[in-house]
Design an enzyme around this catalytic site. Structure first.
Site, mmCIF file in Angstrom:
data_model
loop_
_atom_site.group_PDB
_atom_site.id
_atom_site.type_symbol
_atom_site.label_atom_id
_atom_site.label_comp_id
_atom_site.label_asym_id
_atom_site.label_seq_id
_atom_site.Cartn_x
_atom_site.Cartn_y
_atom_site.Cartn_z
ATOM 1 N N ASP A 22 -22.781 -5.582 8.854
ATOM 2 C CA ASP A 22 -21.719 -6.252 8.293
ATOM 3 C C ASP A 22 -21.357 -7.686 9.076
ATOM 4 O OD1 ASP A 22 -19.363 -6.375 7.013
ATOM 5 O OD2 ASP A 22 -18.076 -5.093 8.357
ATOM 6 N N ARG A 26 -18.005 -13.602 7.216
ATOM 7 C CA ARG A 26 -17.313 -14.184 8.437
ATOM 8 C C ARG A 26 -17.948 -14.980 9.330
ATOM 9 N NH1 ARG A 26 -15.039 -8.436 10.401
ATOM 10 N NH2 ARG A 26 -16.556 -7.785 8.850
ATOM 11 N N ARG A 35 -20.824 -18.374 1.795
ATOM 12 C CA ARG A 35 -21.345 -17.036 2.159
ATOM 13 C C ARG A 35 -22.879 -16.852 2.307
ATOM 14 N NH1 ARG A 35 -17.530 -13.173 2.245
ATOM 15 N NH2 ARG A 35 -19.107 -11.443 1.725
ATOM 16 N N HIS A 39 -25.518 -14.816 4.496
ATOM 17 C CA HIS A 39 -26.755 -14.048 4.014
ATOM 18 C C HIS A 39 -28.114 -14.312 4.588
ATOM 19 C CE1 HIS A 39 -23.543 -11.643 1.927
ATOM 20 N NE2 HIS A 39 -23.380 -12.481 1.137
ATOM 21 N N GLU A 69 -20.523 -0.395 -4.005
ATOM 22 C CA GLU A 69 -19.346 -0.925 -4.367
ATOM 23 C C GLU A 69 -19.471 -2.657 -4.338
ATOM 24 O OE1 GLU A 69 -18.654 3.092 -3.092
ATOM 25 O OE2 GLU A 69 -19.739 1.396 -2.076
ATOM 26 N N TRP A 71 -21.487 -4.146 -6.031
ATOM 27 C CA TRP A 71 -21.604 -4.799 -7.542
ATOM 28 C C TRP A 71 -20.314 -5.253 -7.987
ATOM 29 C CZ3 TRP A 71 -26.043 -5.578 -9.045
ATOM 30 C CH2 TRP A 71 -27.267 -4.748 -8.805
ATOM 31 N N LEU A 133 -43.453 2.621 12.050
ATOM 32 C CA LEU A 133 -42.059 2.592 11.829
ATOM 33 C C LEU A 133 -41.861 2.928 10.123
ATOM 34 C CD1 LEU A 133 -38.871 2.378 12.891
ATOM 35 C CD2 LEU A 133 -39.547 -0.212 11.995
ATOM 36 N N ILE A 197 -17.360 4.006 8.119
ATOM 37 C CA ILE A 197 -18.879 4.038 7.667
ATOM 38 C C ILE A 197 -19.024 3.737 6.267
ATOM 39 C CG2 ILE A 197 -19.253 5.916 9.396
ATOM 40 C CD1 ILE A 197 -18.957 7.993 7.284
ATOM 41 N N SER A 198 -18.170 3.564 5.484
ATOM 42 C CA SER A 198 -18.157 2.668 4.098
ATOM 43 C C SER A 198 -19.207 3.520 3.291
ATOM 44 C CB SER A 198 -18.508 1.308 4.245
ATOM 45 O OG SER A 198 -17.396 0.632 4.995
ATOM 46 N N GLU A 209 -24.264 10.176 15.971
ATOM 47 C CA GLU A 209 -23.296 9.440 17.003
ATOM 48 C C GLU A 209 -23.028 7.847 16.555
ATOM 49 O OE1 GLU A 209 -22.133 10.509 19.828
ATOM 50 O OE2 GLU A 209 -23.289 12.485 19.488
#
Length: 243
Positions: A22, A26, A35, A39, A69, A71, A133, A197-198, A209
């Site tokens: 996130d 900003r 923006r 990104h 969301e 979209w 990984l 946590i959206s 955690e």
């Protein structure tokens, strides 16, 4: 790249780390940039963080790349994000494969462009045998929607007689989620100072955690990941049991 002295002092890492990335907007706004610039810098942070997680011995890294969301965002921003996703899938997969990283994508693929779905399938197939990984990208993903789809799948199996309702338990539900076969996250990190946590890994994160970091995602890297892991190792994880 060698691990830093601080990393060398860390205890064994959590098996599964998940990150809500996130702050791209900003970061760009604070610099008077569009923006899109945020990104793009955020994509560089993905590269740094994946490399750091692999070197630290994390087994699974899940990144919340694009929510269901998201979209609702302006069409121009969505187009920019999808363009960056295409570039990542085309340009980064060879590097992931070279470093033994397996890619898995979770979310509603039907909402993604056909060319993106094809790139995802090719990348997953190419890297499926890698074990250093597992990088899980959550794209067009929402936790509530995931649970709804799992319940529909379970209901269909019960209705067809393939599954008895009496044996439906957490394991059965988990096997119908996008993350089937992937261990639940031990640690969920959110950047940019927001403390929610959206709609991310709602079922899987029941006992994760949570670490909230003020750093905006484009500035996130090895040092911030190490800080989060140190915080994680200070926690007393009882999973509902008594002290």
């Amino acid at each position: 790249m060698e691990s830093s002295p601080q990393a060398a002092e860390l205890p064994p890492p959590p098996v599964h780390v998940a990150i809500i990335m996130d702050g791209n907007g900003r970061w760009a706004r604070s610099r008077g940039l569009p923006r899109t610039a945020g990104h793009k810098r955020g994509a560089e942070s993905v590269r740094r963080t994946v490399e750091a997680a692999r070197e630290m011995g994390v087994s699974y890294l899940t990144l919340y790349g694009f929510s269901s969301e998201n979209w609702k965002r302006p069409a121009s921003e969505i187009a920019d994000l999808m363009g960056l996703l295409r570039l990542y899938l085309r340009n980064e997969i060879a590097n992931l494969h070279k470093n033994g990283i397996r890619l898995k994508v979770i979310g509603e693929r039907s909402r993604l462009g056909p060319d993106i779905v094809r790139l995802i399938e090719e990348a997953e197939s190419r890297t499926e045998s890698n074990v250093a990984l597992t990088l899980v990208l959550a794209l067009s993903y929402g936790g509530r929607q995931e649970i709804v789809e799992a319940m529909r799948s379970v209901a269909r199996s019960v209705a067809s007689g393939e599954l008895s309702p009496d044996i439906v338990d957490e394991t059965v539900v988990g096997s119908h989620l996008f993350t089937s076969g992937i261990p639940d996250p031990d640690l969920i990190i959110r950047t940019s100072g927001e403390k929610r946590i959206s709609n991310f890994l709602l079922w899987q994160g029941a006992y994760a955690e949570l670490v909230f970091i003020e750093t905006l995602w484009p500035d996130f890297g090895r040092a911030e990941l190490e800080t989060a892991l140190r915080d994680f190792h200070r926690r007393d994880r009882r999973f509902g049991g008594a002290r």
